[in-house]
Design a protein around this motif. Sequence first.
Motif, PDB file in Angstrom:
ATOM      1  N   SER A 167       0.844  -1.196   0.000  1.00 45.36           N
ATOM      2  CA  SER A 167       0.000   0.000   0.000  1.00 45.36           C
ATOM      3  C   SER A 167       0.878   1.244   0.000  1.00 45.36           C
ATOM      4  O   SER A 167       2.110   1.162   0.087  1.00 45.36           O
ATOM      5  CB  SER A 167      -0.912   0.012   1.225  1.00 45.36           C
ATOM      6  N   ASP A 168       0.221   2.417  -0.074  1.00 41.24           N
ATOM      7  CA  ASP A 168       0.956   3.678  -0.009  1.00 41.24           C
ATOM      8  C   ASP A 168       1.166   4.139   1.424  1.00 41.24           C
ATOM      9  O   ASP A 168       2.142   4.831   1.714  1.00 41.24           O
ATOM     10  CB  ASP A 168       0.192   4.771  -0.781  1.00 41.24           C
ATOM     11  N   GLN A 169       0.257   3.783   2.310  1.00 38.84           N
ATOM     12  CA  GLN A 169       0.336   4.187   3.709  1.00 38.84           C
ATOM     13  C   GLN A 169      -0.209   3.073   4.592  1.00 38.84           C
ATOM     14  O   GLN A 169      -1.144   2.380   4.217  1.00 38.84           O
ATOM     15  CB  GLN A 169      -0.520   5.439   3.975  1.00 38.84           C
ATOM     16  N   THR A 170       0.375   2.928   5.761  1.00 38.64           N
ATOM     17  CA  THR A 170      -0.220   2.080   6.788  1.00 38.64           C
ATOM     18  C   THR A 170      -0.269   2.857   8.088  1.00 38.64           C
ATOM     19  O   THR A 170       0.648   3.616   8.402  1.00 38.64           O
ATOM     20  CB  THR A 170       0.584   0.778   7.016  1.00 38.64           C
ATOM     21  N   TYR A 171      -1.346   2.717   8.807  1.00 37.36           N
ATOM     22  CA  TYR A 171      -1.491   3.380  10.094  1.00 37.36           C
ATOM     23  C   TYR A 171      -2.586   2.678  10.875  1.00 37.36           C
ATOM     24  O   TYR A 171      -3.154   1.667  10.428  1.00 37.36           O
ATOM     25  CB  TYR A 171      -1.784   4.877   9.934  1.00 37.36           C
ATOM     26  N   LEU A 172      -2.877   3.206  12.042  1.00 34.64           N
ATOM     27  CA  LEU A 172      -3.874   2.586  12.913  1.00 34.64           C
ATOM     28  C   LEU A 172      -5.119   3.456  12.981  1.00 34.64           C
ATOM     29  O   LEU A 172      -5.056   4.613  13.372  1.00 34.64           O
ATOM     30  CB  LEU A 172      -3.294   2.366  14.303  1.00 34.64           C
ATOM     31  N   HIS A 173      -6.228   2.886  12.554  1.00 35.49           N
ATOM     32  CA  HIS A 173      -7.510   3.588  12.544  1.00 35.49           C
ATOM     33  C   HIS A 173      -8.377   3.076  13.695  1.00 35.49           C
ATOM     34  O   HIS A 173      -8.771   1.922  13.724  1.00 35.49           O
ATOM     35  CB  HIS A 173      -8.224   3.356  11.215  1.00 35.49           C
ATOM     36  N   LYS A 174      -8.592   3.920  14.685  1.00 36.33           N
ATOM     37  CA  LYS A 174      -9.423   3.552  15.839  1.00 36.33           C
ATOM     38  C   LYS A 174      -8.947   2.244  16.467  1.00 36.33           C
ATOM     39  O   LYS A 174      -9.730   1.412  16.896  1.00 36.33           O
ATOM     40  CB  LYS A 174     -10.886   3.470  15.424  1.00 36.33           C
ATOM     41  N   GLY A 175      -7.626   2.061  16.486  1.00 37.78           N
ATOM     42  CA  GLY A 175      -7.058   0.875  17.104  1.00 37.78           C
ATOM     43  C   GLY A 175      -6.918  -0.323  16.185  1.00 37.78           C
ATOM     44  O   GLY A 175      -6.549  -1.407  16.645  1.00 37.78           O
ATOM     45  N   TRP A 176      -7.150  -0.151  14.877  1.00 36.23           N
ATOM     46  CA  TRP A 176      -7.087  -1.271  13.933  1.00 36.23           C
ATOM     47  C   TRP A 176      -6.030  -1.015  12.863  1.00 36.23           C
ATOM     48  O   TRP A 176      -5.930   0.098  12.342  1.00 36.23           O
ATOM     49  CB  TRP A 176      -8.446  -1.479  13.265  1.00 36.23           C
ATOM     50  N   PRO A 177      -5.244  -2.032  12.496  1.00 35.56           N
ATOM     51  CA  PRO A 177      -4.251  -1.856  11.436  1.00 35.56           C
ATOM     52  C   PRO A 177      -4.941  -1.631  10.091  1.00 35.56           C
ATOM     53  O   PRO A 177      -5.807  -2.406   9.680  1.00 35.56           O
ATOM     54  CB  PRO A 177      -3.471  -3.175  11.458  1.00 35.56           C
ATOM     55  N   THR A 178      -4.545  -0.569   9.414  1.00 34.26           N
ATOM     56  CA  THR A 178      -5.238  -0.125   8.208  1.00 34.26           C
ATOM     57  C   THR A 178      -4.214   0.285   7.157  1.00 34.26           C
ATOM     58  O   THR A 178      -3.150   0.796   7.489  1.00 34.26           O
ATOM     59  CB  THR A 178      -6.146   1.084   8.537  1.00 34.26           C
ATOM     60  N   SER A 179      -4.554   0.062   5.897  1.00 31.77           N
ATOM     61  CA  SER A 179      -3.681   0.507   4.818  1.00 31.77           C
ATOM     62  C   SER A 179      -4.480   1.340   3.825  1.00 31.77           C
ATOM     63  O   SER A 179      -5.696   1.200   3.702  1.00 31.77           O
ATOM     64  CB  SER A 179      -3.034  -0.690   4.115  1.00 31.77           C
ATOM     65  N   ASN A 180      -3.772   2.195   3.106  1.00 34.45           N
ATOM     66  CA  ASN A 180      -4.408   3.080   2.142  1.00 34.45           C
ATOM     67  C   ASN A 180      -3.641   3.029   0.832  1.00 34.45           C
ATOM     68  O   ASN A 180      -2.417   3.165   0.811  1.00 34.45           O
ATOM     69  CB  ASN A 180      -4.415   4.516   2.681  1.00 34.45           C
ATOM     70  N   VAL A 181      -4.364   2.809  -0.249  1.00 34.00           N
ATOM     71  CA  VAL A 181      -3.799   2.919  -1.592  1.00 34.00           C
ATOM     72  C   VAL A 181      -4.401   4.166  -2.217  1.00 34.00           C
ATOM     73  O   VAL A 181      -5.620   4.262  -2.375  1.00 34.00           O
ATOM     74  CB  VAL A 181      -4.112   1.680  -2.448  1.00 34.00           C
ATOM     75  N   VAL A 182      -3.564   5.132  -2.524  1.00 36.53           N
ATOM     76  CA  VAL A 182      -4.033   6.404  -3.053  1.00 36.53           C
ATOM     77  C   VAL A 182      -4.822   6.174  -4.336  1.00 36.53           C
ATOM     78  O   VAL A 182      -4.378   5.473  -5.243  1.00 36.53           O
ATOM     79  CB  VAL A 182      -2.845   7.357  -3.310  1.00 36.53           C
ATOM     80  N   GLY A 183      -6.018   6.754  -4.389  1.00 40.56           N
ATOM     81  CA  GLY A 183      -6.871   6.607  -5.560  1.00 40.56           C
ATOM     82  C   GLY A 183      -7.707   5.352  -5.553  1.00 40.56           C
ATOM     83  O   GLY A 183      -8.560   5.172  -6.420  1.00 40.56           O
ATOM     84  N   VAL A 184      -7.464   4.472  -4.590  1.00 43.03           N
ATOM     85  CA  VAL A 184      -8.233   3.224  -4.490  1.00 43.03           C
ATOM     86  C   VAL A 184      -9.060   3.220  -3.220  1.00 43.03           C
ATOM     87  O   VAL A 184     -10.279   3.093  -3.244  1.00 43.03           O
ATOM     88  CB  VAL A 184      -7.301   1.992  -4.526  1.00 43.03           C
ATOM     89  N   GLY A 185      -8.421   3.363  -2.063  1.00 42.26           N
ATOM     90  CA  GLY A 185      -9.157   3.419  -0.817  1.00 42.26           C
ATOM     91  C   GLY A 185      -8.455   2.736   0.325  1.00 42.26           C
ATOM     92  O   GLY A 185      -7.316   2.279   0.208  1.00 42.26           O
ATOM     93  N   LEU A 186      -9.154   2.700   1.445  1.00 39.20           N
ATOM     94  CA  LEU A 186      -8.617   2.141   2.680  1.00 39.20           C
ATOM     95  C   LEU A 186      -9.196   0.755   2.946  1.00 39.20           C
ATOM     96  O   LEU A 186     -10.332   0.458   2.574  1.00 39.20           O
ATOM     97  CB  LEU A 186      -8.948   3.051   3.865  1.00 39.20           C
ATOM     98  N   ALA A 187      -8.406  -0.063   3.652  1.00 42.31           N
ATOM     99  CA  ALA A 187      -8.867  -1.400   4.021  1.00 42.31           C
ATOM    100  C   ALA A 187      -8.096  -1.866   5.246  1.00 42.31           C
ATOM    101  O   ALA A 187      -6.951  -1.459   5.469  1.00 42.31           O
ATOM    102  CB  ALA A 187      -8.650  -2.372   2.870  1.00 42.31           C
ATOM    103  N   PRO A 188      -8.705  -2.734   6.063  1.00 38.65           N
ATOM    104  CA  PRO A 188      -7.964  -3.343   7.172  1.00 38.65           C
ATOM    105  C   PRO A 188      -6.874  -4.265   6.619  1.00 38.65           C
ATOM    106  O   PRO A 188      -6.930  -4.687   5.466  1.00 38.65           O
ATOM    107  CB  PRO A 188      -9.038  -4.151   7.920  1.00 38.65           C
ATOM    108  N   THR A 189      -5.875  -4.565   7.463  1.00 31.14           N
ATOM    109  CA  THR A 189      -4.759  -5.392   7.010  1.00 31.14           C
ATOM    110  C   THR A 189      -4.754  -6.754   7.684  1.00 31.14           C
ATOM    111  O   THR A 189      -5.185  -6.907   8.821  1.00 31.14           O
ATOM    112  CB  THR A 189      -3.416  -4.694   7.287  1.00 31.14           C
ATOM    113  N   HIS A 190      -4.246  -7.738   6.951  1.00 29.95           N
ATOM    114  CA  HIS A 190      -4.201  -9.116   7.418  1.00 29.95           C
ATOM    115  C   HIS A 190      -3.017  -9.351   8.356  1.00 29.95           C
ATOM    116  O   HIS A 190      -2.009  -9.958   7.991  1.00 29.95           O
ATOM    117  CB  HIS A 190      -4.106 -10.075   6.234  1.00 29.95           C
ATOM    118  N   CYS A 191      -3.124  -8.863   9.574  1.00 25.64           N
ATOM    119  CA  CYS A 191      -2.113  -9.134  10.592  1.00 25.64           C
ATOM    120  C   CYS A 191      -2.478 -10.412  11.358  1.00 25.64           C
ATOM    121  O   CYS A 191      -3.570 -10.958  11.201  1.00 25.64           O
ATOM    122  CB  CYS A 191      -2.014  -7.956  11.558  1.00 25.64           C
TER     123      CYS A 191
END
Length: 322
Positions: A167-191
């Motif tokens: 992805s382009d970015q990974t961070y924590l959204h409300k305590g959940w691992p999340t990734s973002n692909v610019v122009g595509v969108g956000l999704a949780p990550t398979h940790c």
Amino acid sequence: MKRYLPLVACAALSAAFPLSAQEAKIYPAPSEIVAAAKADEWVAMAPSDLLVMDLAPDSKGKPRRVVIQLIPAPFSQGWVSNIRKLAAAKWWDGTSINRVQDNYVVQWGDATEKKALPEGLAVVPEGEYIVRSLNQDSQSALAVSAAERARATANSKMLQRDVDPYSDQTYLHKGWPTSNVVGVGLAPTHCYAMVGVGRNLSPDTGTGAELYTVIGHAPRHLDRNIALVGRVIEGIELLSSLPRGTGALGFYEKEEERVPIVSVRLGNEAKDVPAFEYLSTDSESFAAYADARANRRDPFFNVPAGGADICNIPVPIRRKVK
């Protein structure tokens, strides 16, 4: 293995170094930072957001319980709604764990694939794997996550120093691992310990009746291809330690190998469910914890890594302190 110098040798070494060297700063380990976090930095989990799975007792008669936290909006809510309906219908009672693939997943549901599903389950489109357009509520939620990421990045090197290959970015959204692909969108990550929805080939997206949890190295290639609906917060060892299936993809080949599921209930409908809480990812303690995970300076380590994969900064979760 711990190794200790004899007391006399330690004294001699201390005498050989100047006072400044002896007074080198001692950095706390991540676990010590979490233990010292303030009470108001912990966020309570609602019992209704928990899924409690009781397995048949083990060979020694010991109860086996797995607790799952369902993922909050804006992610995967169509599948989460289905899961709530399945639990209310007691649909998983009498089903089983059918697949244990080494370094990958444990999967459960109806092994016969013939059990009738309750009425009213939604058919969720593939577009729901990703959050693209946001309503007012989720916009404010994501504004919070952006603040979390900015604060954590400013105070620590919680994110990997190189570009995430998935992805382009990974961070924590409300305590959940999340990734973002610019122009595509956000999704949780398979940790590790994340829970997803089993499905057949596209365009099937699964109903939520067939679930799995990750028990190995994070299979991030599944991100945006399967719905993630939660994470195991207690009892993952009961699943990860099960015998591996010998069939294709780790499926059990014989009925007697499957682990029976006694019941699955929402947390507010199950008995003797403790209260759980997680360390706020917007807290000062979490920023320090994330920095310590990325830059281990406590006595055992010689060289700080200088960065960490999003899945190597697991959000601390505990039973609520009374």
